[in-house]
Design a protein around this motif. Structure first.
Motif, short mmCIF file in Angstrom:
data_model
loop_
_atom_site.label_atom_id
_atom_site.label_comp_id
_atom_site.label_asym_id
_atom_site.label_seq_id
_atom_site.Cartn_x
_atom_site.Cartn_y
_atom_site.Cartn_z
N ASN A 124 -33.61 27.08 -45.47
CA ASN A 124 -34.07 28.39 -45.95
C ASN A 124 -34.74 28.27 -47.32
O ASN A 124 -35.67 29.02 -47.62
CB ASN A 124 -32.88 29.36 -46.04
CG ASN A 124 -32.38 29.77 -44.67
OD1 ASN A 124 -33.13 29.81 -43.70
ND2 ASN A 124 -31.09 30.07 -44.58
N LYS A 127 -38.38 27.20 -46.85
CA LYS A 127 -39.19 28.32 -46.34
C LYS A 127 -39.46 29.32 -47.45
O LYS A 127 -40.59 29.83 -47.59
CB LYS A 127 -38.48 28.98 -45.16
CG LYS A 127 -38.44 28.09 -43.91
CD LYS A 127 -37.89 28.80 -42.70
CE LYS A 127 -36.40 28.98 -42.76
NZ LYS A 127 -35.85 29.52 -41.49
N GLN A 128 -38.43 29.61 -48.24
CA GLN A 128 -38.62 30.58 -49.32
C GLN A 128 -39.56 30.05 -50.40
O GLN A 128 -40.41 30.78 -50.91
CB GLN A 128 -37.27 30.96 -49.94
CG GLN A 128 -37.42 31.97 -51.08
CD GLN A 128 -36.15 32.75 -51.34
OE1 GLN A 128 -35.48 33.20 -50.41
NE2 GLN A 128 -35.80 32.91 -52.60
N TYR A 161 -38.79 35.85 -41.65
CA TYR A 161 -38.54 36.97 -42.55
C TYR A 161 -38.92 38.29 -41.87
O TYR A 161 -39.99 38.39 -41.26
CB TYR A 161 -39.37 36.83 -43.83
CG TYR A 161 -38.81 35.85 -44.83
CD1 TYR A 161 -38.22 36.29 -46.01
CD2 TYR A 161 -38.87 34.48 -44.59
CE1 TYR A 161 -37.70 35.39 -46.93
CE2 TYR A 161 -38.35 33.57 -45.50
CZ TYR A 161 -37.77 34.04 -46.67
OH TYR A 161 -37.26 33.14 -47.57
#
Length: 256
Positions: A124, A127-128, A161
């Motif tokens: 995560n 990705k962020q 998201y």
């Protein structure tokens, strides 16, 4: 190797049942050794770093061209970005080629997104951070136009998201940037600080501290590098961490 030794030791200690148990224990040891001292296969880490960097520059090119033209401000931002990363001339040329590839009118981002998700999608944080870099790129001229925001929503959707989750991240990054270079002196600085941490004035001290620690953890250099963010790109995350720290300090001071 350890699975075989485990099976042999298991046989002498527990008989035929020990062979099975020893083999299992040895397998776990073999897998751990293969991961290396940091618990992560170094070859996989190199692959993640390469894919992360390629995806970032390709999508930066696509984002810059989202409104039909690449502005001088966007080109300048990418040049400053590469300068900040301290890229070698060879890597700089590769990054420029990737940016141009993404900026091509008919370029389809989805194959590159598929590759990113296959190699980096387990994290995560990765990705962020990809979204954070792209948001900063999109805001390089001071605002996001509808085409840029639309493309970012598509990318964010591919990364898992929701519309609301991405909007919250966008708002946080936008307000974190208000603290670039030190404490903001604007009349709305305190409001910006709360938004930068993704909290509100109604949040408790404990909730604010939790949000602050979570963000600082997400931007932590060692953690990001361990997960696959290229070392050169850590400088941007470090700047974001400083902005988060400044915002948090302002909130703490206001609550004393």
């Amino acid at each position: 190797m350890f699975r075989i030794l485990g099976a042999i030791v298991g046989f002498f200690m527990l008989g035929f049942l020990g062979i099975f148990l020893g083999y299992l224990v040895g397998s776990f040891i073999d897998r751990f050794k293969a991961l290396g001292p940091s618990g992560m296969n170094p070859f996989n880490t190199t692959r993640r770093q390469s894919v992360f960097l390629e995806t970032a520059f390709v999508l930066m090119g696509k984002l810059a061209k989202a409104d039909g033209r690449v502005s001088e401000t966007e080109v300048s931002h990418v040049e400053q970005f590469m300068q900040k990363l301290g890229m070698t001339p060879e890597h700089r040329l590769k990054a420029i080629a990737l940016f141009k590839q993404g900026a091509a009118v008919d370029y389809d981002i989805h194959p590159k997104m598929n590759e990113f998700l296959a190699i980096c999608g387990h994290s995560n944080n990765l990705k962020q951070m990809l979204l954070v870099y792209l948001i900063i790129m999109g805001l390089s001229d001071g605002h996001l136009n509808s085409d840029e925001e639309g493309l970012l929503h598509v990318i964010a959707g591919r990364l898992g998201y929701s519309h609301a989750a991405f909007n919250q991240l966008l708002d946080m990054v936008l307000n974190q940037m208000h603290f670039a270079g030190g404490q903001s002196t604007s009349a709305s600085a305190l409001d910006d600080a709360y938004k930068a941490l993704g909290v509100s004035k109604d949040s408790t001290d404990q909730e604010i501290k939790h949000a602050y620690r979570k963000l600082m953890s997400q931007y932590h250099p060692d953690k990001l590098m361990g997960q696959g963010v290229p070392e050169e790109m850590i400088a941007v995350a470090t700047e974001q961490a400083k902005e988060v720290q400044t915002a948090y300090d302002l909130i703490k001071k206001s609550r004393e």
